[in-house]
Design a protein around this motif. Sequence first.
Motif, mmCIF file in Angstrom:
data_model
loop_
_atom_site.group_PDB
_atom_site.id
_atom_site.type_symbol
_atom_site.label_atom_id
_atom_site.label_comp_id
_atom_site.label_asym_id
_atom_site.label_seq_id
_atom_site.Cartn_x
_atom_site.Cartn_y
_atom_site.Cartn_z
ATOM 1 N N ASP A 64 51.762 24.184 4.611
ATOM 2 C CA ASP A 64 51.995 25.000 3.419
ATOM 3 C C ASP A 64 51.312 26.358 3.509
ATOM 4 O O ASP A 64 50.695 26.714 4.516
ATOM 5 C CB ASP A 64 51.573 24.252 2.144
ATOM 6 C CG ASP A 64 50.087 23.931 2.088
ATOM 7 O OD1 ASP A 64 49.276 24.692 2.652
ATOM 8 O OD2 ASP A 64 49.719 22.915 1.466
ATOM 9 N N ALA A 65 51.449 27.117 2.424
ATOM 10 C CA ALA A 65 50.970 28.501 2.387
ATOM 11 C C ALA A 65 49.461 28.605 2.321
ATOM 12 O O ALA A 65 48.908 29.700 2.507
ATOM 13 C CB ALA A 65 51.596 29.229 1.196
ATOM 14 N N SER A 66 48.758 27.515 2.071
ATOM 15 C CA SER A 66 47.290 27.557 2.000
ATOM 16 C C SER A 66 46.639 27.227 3.331
ATOM 17 O O SER A 66 45.422 27.234 3.436
ATOM 18 C CB SER A 66 46.793 26.581 0.931
ATOM 19 O OG SER A 66 46.984 25.237 1.345
ATOM 20 N N GLY A 67 47.450 26.900 4.351
ATOM 21 C CA GLY A 67 46.897 26.525 5.639
ATOM 22 C C GLY A 67 46.634 25.046 5.796
ATOM 23 O O GLY A 67 45.933 24.631 6.710
ATOM 24 N N THR A 68 47.220 24.230 4.914
ATOM 25 C CA THR A 68 47.008 22.787 4.935
ATOM 26 C C THR A 68 48.197 22.080 5.582
ATOM 27 O O THR A 68 49.349 22.416 5.318
ATOM 28 C CB THR A 68 46.808 22.249 3.513
ATOM 29 O OG1 THR A 68 45.659 22.875 2.934
ATOM 30 C CG2 THR A 68 46.616 20.744 3.510
ATOM 31 N N GLN A 120 50.406 23.808 -2.688
ATOM 32 C CA GLN A 120 50.935 25.146 -2.461
ATOM 33 C C GLN A 120 52.337 25.042 -1.843
ATOM 34 O O GLN A 120 52.716 23.990 -1.326
ATOM 35 C CB GLN A 120 50.003 25.930 -1.531
ATOM 36 C CG GLN A 120 48.616 26.174 -2.089
ATOM 37 C CD GLN A 120 48.631 27.075 -3.307
ATOM 38 O OE1 GLN A 120 49.417 28.005 -3.387
ATOM 39 N NE2 GLN A 120 47.757 26.781 -4.265
ATOM 40 N N PRO A 121 53.123 26.117 -1.888
ATOM 41 C CA PRO A 121 54.477 26.067 -1.324
ATOM 42 C C PRO A 121 54.481 25.635 0.134
ATOM 43 O O PRO A 121 53.730 26.166 0.959
ATOM 44 C CB PRO A 121 54.976 27.509 -1.484
ATOM 45 C CG PRO A 121 54.214 28.040 -2.649
ATOM 46 C CD PRO A 121 52.857 27.403 -2.571
ATOM 47 N N ALA A 122 55.326 24.655 0.454
ATOM 48 C CA ALA A 122 55.468 24.185 1.827
ATOM 49 C C ALA A 122 56.285 25.192 2.624
ATOM 50 O O ALA A 122 57.227 25.799 2.100
ATOM 51 C CB ALA A 122 56.127 22.815 1.856
ATOM 52 N N THR A 123 55.948 25.382 3.884
ATOM 53 C CA THR A 123 56.594 26.401 4.707
ATOM 54 C C THR A 123 57.377 25.825 5.878
ATOM 55 O O THR A 123 58.344 26.429 6.336
ATOM 56 C CB THR A 123 55.542 27.380 5.246
ATOM 57 O OG1 THR A 123 54.491 26.635 5.881
ATOM 58 C CG2 THR A 123 54.950 28.213 4.117
ATOM 59 N N VAL A 124 56.962 24.671 6.393
ATOM 60 C CA VAL A 124 57.639 24.083 7.546
ATOM 61 C C VAL A 124 57.325 22.592 7.591
ATOM 62 O O VAL A 124 56.250 22.158 7.152
ATOM 63 C CB VAL A 124 57.195 24.769 8.867
ATOM 64 C CG1 VAL A 124 55.699 24.625 9.078
ATOM 65 C CG2 VAL A 124 57.958 24.223 10.074
ATOM 66 N N ALA A 125 58.279 21.803 8.091
ATOM 67 C CA ALA A 125 58.067 20.364 8.241
ATOM 68 C C ALA A 125 58.807 19.890 9.482
ATOM 69 O O ALA A 125 59.922 20.348 9.764
ATOM 70 C CB ALA A 125 58.557 19.611 7.012
ATOM 71 N N ARG A 126 58.188 18.982 10.217
ATOM 72 C CA ARG A 126 58.817 18.440 11.425
ATOM 73 C C ARG A 126 58.491 16.952 11.555
ATOM 74 O O ARG A 126 57.344 16.545 11.349
ATOM 75 C CB ARG A 126 58.338 19.192 12.672
ATOM 76 C CG ARG A 126 58.703 20.688 12.654
ATOM 77 C CD ARG A 126 58.474 21.344 14.000
ATOM 78 N NE ARG A 126 58.671 22.786 13.935
ATOM 79 C CZ ARG A 126 59.852 23.397 14.063
ATOM 80 N NH1 ARG A 126 60.947 22.663 14.251
ATOM 81 N NH2 ARG A 126 59.942 24.705 14.008
ATOM 82 N N ILE A 127 59.504 16.175 11.926
ATOM 83 C CA ILE A 127 59.332 14.743 12.149
ATOM 84 C C ILE A 127 58.776 14.520 13.549
ATOM 85 O O ILE A 127 59.166 15.204 14.509
ATOM 86 C CB ILE A 127 60.679 14.013 11.974
ATOM 87 C CG1 ILE A 127 61.162 14.137 10.516
ATOM 88 C CG2 ILE A 127 60.561 12.542 12.341
ATOM 89 C CD1 ILE A 127 62.527 13.534 10.268
ATOM 90 N N SER A 128 57.868 13.559 13.684
ATOM 91 C CA SER A 128 57.282 13.250 14.981
ATOM 92 C C SER A 128 58.348 12.693 15.921
ATOM 93 O O SER A 128 59.339 12.098 15.468
ATOM 94 C CB SER A 128 56.153 12.235 14.821
ATOM 95 O OG SER A 128 56.662 10.992 14.349
ATOM 96 N N THR A 132 62.148 22.923 3.904
ATOM 97 C CA THR A 132 61.290 23.016 2.718
ATOM 98 C C THR A 132 61.880 23.967 1.686
ATOM 99 O O THR A 132 62.670 24.847 2.004
ATOM 100 C CB THR A 132 59.882 23.507 3.093
ATOM 101 O OG1 THR A 132 59.976 24.838 3.621
ATOM 102 C CG2 THR A 132 59.246 22.601 4.130
ATOM 103 N N ASN A 133 61.468 23.750 0.445
ATOM 104 C CA ASN A 133 61.798 24.660 -0.652
ATOM 105 C C ASN A 133 60.689 24.538 -1.681
ATOM 106 O O ASN A 133 60.506 23.474 -2.278
ATOM 107 C CB ASN A 133 63.158 24.317 -1.278
ATOM 108 C CG ASN A 133 63.567 25.307 -2.344
ATOM 109 O OD1 ASN A 133 62.761 25.785 -3.131
ATOM 110 N ND2 ASN A 133 64.845 25.626 -2.389
ATOM 111 N N GLY A 134 59.933 25.621 -1.880
ATOM 112 C CA GLY A 134 58.799 25.537 -2.789
ATOM 113 C C GLY A 134 57.793 24.521 -2.278
ATOM 114 O O GLY A 134 57.425 24.517 -1.104
ATOM 115 N N LYS A 135 57.364 23.619 -3.142
ATOM 116 C CA LYS A 135 56.394 22.597 -2.764
ATOM 117 C C LYS A 135 57.071 21.320 -2.258
ATOM 118 O O LYS A 135 56.404 20.327 -1.998
ATOM 119 C CB LYS A 135 55.507 22.261 -3.962
ATOM 120 C CG LYS A 135 54.712 23.447 -4.491
ATOM 121 C CD LYS A 135 53.939 23.079 -5.742
ATOM 122 C CE LYS A 135 53.220 24.298 -6.321
ATOM 123 N NZ LYS A 135 52.502 23.987 -7.579
ATOM 124 N N THR A 136 58.394 21.379 -2.108
ATOM 125 C CA THR A 136 59.168 20.192 -1.756
ATOM 126 C C THR A 136 59.583 20.206 -0.290
ATOM 127 O O THR A 136 60.023 21.229 0.223
ATOM 128 C CB THR A 136 60.418 20.097 -2.641
ATOM 129 O OG1 THR A 136 60.028 20.099 -4.017
ATOM 130 C CG2 THR A 136 61.205 18.836 -2.343
#
Length: 600
Positions: free
Chosen positions: A75-79, A57-65, A33-37
């Motif tokens: 993201d940073a808002s808990g979503t 909000q800024p994305a913090t982590v992403a993982r493929i199933s 991730t970078n920012g909201k992307t």
Amino acid sequence: MSFKRTATYPCAPQTTRGESTKISSHGDKIVYTNGKTVVIRDLNTPEVGITYSGHVQPATVARISPSGYYCASADASGTVRVWDIAGTDQALKGEYKVIAGKLNDLAWDGESKRIIAAGDGREKFAHPFMFDSGSSCGEIGGHNKPINAVSIRAQRPFRAVTASDDGLVVLHSGAPYKYMKTIQTHSRFVQDVQYAPNGNAFVSVGSDYKIFVYEGTNGDVLGEVEGEGHKGTIYATTWKADSSQFATASADGSVKVWDATTRKLVKTYTLGSGVDNQQVGATWTGKGIVSVNMAGDLTLLDEGSSEPKLVLRGAQKSITAGAVTSSSGTFIAGSYDGRVVRFESSGKADVVPGPGHTGQVVGVAAMGDGRVVSVGFDDCAREIGGGGGEKFGTTTVALGGQPRALSAVGSDATAFVASTAGVSVVKDGQRVAHLKVDYDATSVGAGAGGVVAVGAQDNKIRLYDWKSGALSPRSGTLDANRGAVSAVAFSPDGKLLAAGDSTGKIVVYDVATAAPTITRWSFHSGRIASLVWRADGLALVSGSLDTHVYVWSVKVPAKYVAIRNAVPGGCAVVGWRGDKEVLGAGADACVRVWSVEVPQ
């Protein structure tokens, strides 16, 4: 009047000093991730990638199933948003508010049905839920400080392990998930924890420079790794697909590979020293280990060599300026943090080395001889030499004020800078002229024949002639714009001047008569940030803070190509590569390329 996106040159991962950067993989694909992307890159074609910009909000982590059909990003808002990657429309499968605070990590179970997301919440630090419905599937407890990492055993009986700033590793049974065991092995923050693909063991690493291996189902400590350890905080750990080895990435600038059974050192990759070379994230892909450093460089490590197999670079912060070199089609992009990145026509990116800018780059212009000049908030102009802007020169030109815009005439390698101090002329590594003005200059454009246009905050444009080493004003002003003039550009033959303003309106003037010839281009809803003419002067591309990119036809002014939502967050720079390719870049630090057909 059609267009098609042909490539996306992705941004580099966003990093934060003192924090682990979560980067993951699925086969040969890496996700970060970078920012909201959210960015997904295939290591078979690493120069290009796909991006997802659905977060507010800024994305913090992403993982493929594990199934490979979906990606979950937090993201940073808990979503947490779960979206489709099997198709091309990135359809949203579900959006769930997990905790009231920043999420630091998430994990899928082996069945691609359940997700545990963890971070820094007010009432709880993590939450397990079903990915398709959002319904709860247990409770994660045992910590009294933010959770930094979570991992789920892929096999039944399911287990989940979490690592926290409280120095604890907590094991949970499932599903439904519930507290099972607290493990006190680390003496400081635990930065990462990962299960082996076969589920037989998991590893934790932390700020105490220590690495521990545990049994996969009951959490018994199998031991601490043996051999030459890291000399700095260990930010990440990752397993090989066959579970025979695992790797660790550290702030000491190294990545180490360990044998899972003997817990002894197998190999050390030394990737540099200093803050920029701190290794803050890692993932083991089908092609080898990919490590990310503080500068956002992604390094693919070859198991058969101590040298990196591949290094991927890009912009880490918003792209704020740029230009396409006419000779090679290389796109030179300047960013918010002062970094300048050159993107070759293939998409290969590299950071321009040398004494660059220390503040935001606000202007980049290509000279006809292949040189590039840039200006930044360090109040300096700097030359980038070589056929396509390979490296910064040593010459620094002080501008005497904060620059706002830059334009260049390629035929005689002269650059014009609009700044808070007036208009400066830079040539051959020095400021050869300066004009003080009694208005607030906001944009500048240089055309054939030595004519220079300066846009101003008062909605007007002044024309000057550059002759005999001086700027001589022409009488009158161009005043058909209805907002502060934010971008101006001369057609290649110098006969037309396009001017965009803060209201989103674009006016095309006839330079000889100083009269507006086209006034109907007003479909942007935000400030015009960039205007660039096509080489034949028959088409103009515009980019705006409203995120849209438009391609306008001079022959048929009523027709245009609208690329809506082209650059998430706002477009800062556009350009042409040849007659049919348009580039756009801006807030998300990515560069996008479209093939367009303009009516003639």
